[in-house]
Design an enzyme around this catalytic site. Structure first.
Site, PDB file in Angstrom:
ATOM      1  N   ASP A  12     -29.586  22.210 -19.265  1.00 38.02           N
ATOM      2  CA  ASP A  12     -29.383  23.302 -18.104  1.00 38.02           C
ATOM      3  C   ASP A  12     -30.773  23.789 -17.483  1.00 38.02           C
ATOM      4  O   ASP A  12     -31.777  23.910 -18.319  1.00 38.02           O
ATOM      5  CB  ASP A  12     -28.726  24.599 -18.377  1.00 38.02           C
ATOM      6  CG  ASP A  12     -28.218  25.444 -17.062  1.00 38.02           C
ATOM      7  OD1 ASP A  12     -27.437  24.521 -16.497  1.00 38.02           O
ATOM      8  OD2 ASP A  12     -28.488  26.424 -17.072  1.00 38.02           O
ATOM      9  N   GLU A  14     -32.830  26.525 -14.564  1.00 35.53           N
ATOM     10  CA  GLU A  14     -32.783  27.717 -13.643  1.00 35.53           C
ATOM     11  C   GLU A  14     -33.528  27.666 -12.571  1.00 35.53           C
ATOM     12  O   GLU A  14     -34.873  26.963 -12.859  1.00 35.53           O
ATOM     13  CB  GLU A  14     -32.851  29.062 -14.172  1.00 35.53           C
ATOM     14  CG  GLU A  14     -31.538  29.342 -15.261  1.00 35.53           C
ATOM     15  CD  GLU A  14     -30.248  29.486 -14.822  1.00 35.53           C
ATOM     16  OE1 GLU A  14     -30.099  29.633 -13.725  1.00 35.53           O
ATOM     17  OE2 GLU A  14     -29.274  29.411 -15.312  1.00 35.53           O
ATOM     18  N   GLU A  62     -31.508  36.437  -4.238  1.00 29.89           N
ATOM     19  CA  GLU A  62     -30.173  36.165  -4.726  1.00 29.89           C
ATOM     20  C   GLU A  62     -29.916  35.087  -6.064  1.00 29.89           C
ATOM     21  O   GLU A  62     -29.045  35.243  -6.737  1.00 29.89           O
ATOM     22  CB  GLU A  62     -29.493  35.157  -3.580  1.00 29.89           C
ATOM     23  CG  GLU A  62     -29.229  35.833  -2.484  1.00 29.89           C
ATOM     24  CD  GLU A  62     -30.343  35.813  -1.369  1.00 29.89           C
ATOM     25  OE1 GLU A  62     -31.579  35.496  -1.873  1.00 29.89           O
ATOM     26  OE2 GLU A  62     -30.378  36.544  -0.247  1.00 29.89           O
ATOM     27  N   HIS A 163     -26.740  34.027 -16.424  1.00 27.04           N
ATOM     28  CA  HIS A 163     -27.036  32.641 -16.769  1.00 27.04           C
ATOM     29  C   HIS A 163     -28.452  32.513 -17.044  1.00 27.04           C
ATOM     30  O   HIS A 163     -29.490  33.393 -16.739  1.00 27.04           O
ATOM     31  CB  HIS A 163     -27.097  31.815 -15.382  1.00 27.04           C
ATOM     32  CG  HIS A 163     -25.548  31.894 -14.689  1.00 27.04           C
ATOM     33  ND1 HIS A 163     -24.860  30.684 -14.795  1.00 27.04           N
ATOM     34  CD2 HIS A 163     -25.083  32.372 -14.234  1.00 27.04           C
ATOM     35  CE1 HIS A 163     -23.841  30.689 -14.435  1.00 27.04           C
ATOM     36  NE2 HIS A 163     -23.690  31.871 -13.851  1.00 27.04           N
ATOM     37  N   ASP A 168     -26.886  28.650 -21.595  1.00 22.45           N
ATOM     38  CA  ASP A 168     -25.878  27.922 -20.906  1.00 22.45           C
ATOM     39  C   ASP A 168     -25.798  26.637 -21.418  1.00 22.45           C
ATOM     40  O   ASP A 168     -24.728  25.889 -21.704  1.00 22.45           O
ATOM     41  CB  ASP A 168     -26.175  27.570 -19.386  1.00 22.45           C
ATOM     42  CG  ASP A 168     -25.707  28.963 -18.669  1.00 22.45           C
ATOM     43  OD1 ASP A 168     -25.425  29.812 -19.279  1.00 22.45           O
ATOM     44  OD2 ASP A 168     -25.895  29.056 -17.406  1.00 22.45           O
TER      45      ASP A 168
END
Length: 251
Positions: A12, A14, A62, A163, A168
């Site tokens: 995963d 980010e 965001e 997250h 994750d």
């Protein structure tokens, strides 16, 4: 690792931005965290790869609300170029599994492309499997994000408030293993030198629906036989063991 062993990397990432319109990497967004866990022969090995990266650009507010990572958090972290070779060696030759793989692979290929000639793209390094596609095939018409799959499969992810790439990836490993064959996470081969098992902390409960458990009731003939047996015991001993314990003999 023996040649007949299956090595999978659950991954995963980010990023600085979440907007996928037209492909987020093409909008200039970068990877700020990579998390991977290793699975060999359907068992987590405990081996993992985790790094935070300085993207040399601001993180969208965001995006921060999703993963909690700020510009200050990564300002002193290495760049992707600093860790690229180590990362490639970790994933090379494995089956790479990601949830919505085009998102993660798109960002990774964008980073590899920025390194210049001589760097392979992700699908040249390893086989890529999209676990989201698998979930949609198994549960058509339903929500298939990680939270929804955890609820459906009985995986406790209550500790997941934000997250995070490594967290994750660990959750996705549970989800993927259950979707593709059930509970296989017991690392029974990982014993300590004194012979005790080190697998206890890896045991995770699988929640089953009560509707799936059969209820078997005694037949009238079996109940009669039971009563006759208890009567003989009572006559011989003066009082049945069930009466002694205060347990009713009837059902």
């Amino acid at each position: 690792m023996q040649p007949d062993q299956t090595r999978q990397i659950i991954l995963d990432t980010e990023t600085t931005g979440m907007n996928m319109a037209g492909g987020a990497p093409h909008l200039g967004h970068r990877i700020i965290e990579i998390g991977c866990v290793e699975v060999i022969n359907r068992r987590l090995t405990g081996n993992h790869y985790h790094v935070y990266l300085n993207p040399d650009m601001p993180i969208d507010p965001e995006a921060t609300t999703v993963h909690g990572i700020t510009d200050d958090d990564v300002k002193d972290c290495p760049r992707f170029a600093d860790v690229a070779q180590q990362f490639v060696e970790f994933i090379r030759g494995a089956e790479l599994i990601a949830h919505n793989a085009p998102f993660d692979v798109g960002f990774m290929d964008h980073e590899f492309g920025k390194l210049g000639a001589g760097w392979a793209m992700t699908d040249e390094l390893c086989q890529v499997t999209d676990s989201l596609v698998l979930a949609k095939d198994m549960y058509p018409g339903q929500k298939n994000n990680l939270d929804a799959l955890c609820r459906r499969l009985g995986i406790d992810n209550s500790h997941r408030e934000l997250h995070g790439a490594l967290l994750d990836a660990e959750i996705l490993a549970d989800v993927y293993l259950l979707m593709t064959g059930g509970q296989t996470k017991l690392a029974l081969g990982q014993d300590s030198e004194d012979g005790s098992s080190a697998a206890g902390s890896d045991i995770r409960p699988v929640t089953l629906s009560a509707d799936a458990l059969p209820v078997i009731k005694a037949s009238s003939t079996e109940l009669e036989s039971h009563q006759e047996t208890m009567a003989r015991v009572e006559k011989k001993a003066g009082q049945s063991i069930w009466q002694t314990l205060g347990v009713a003999e009837s059902t």
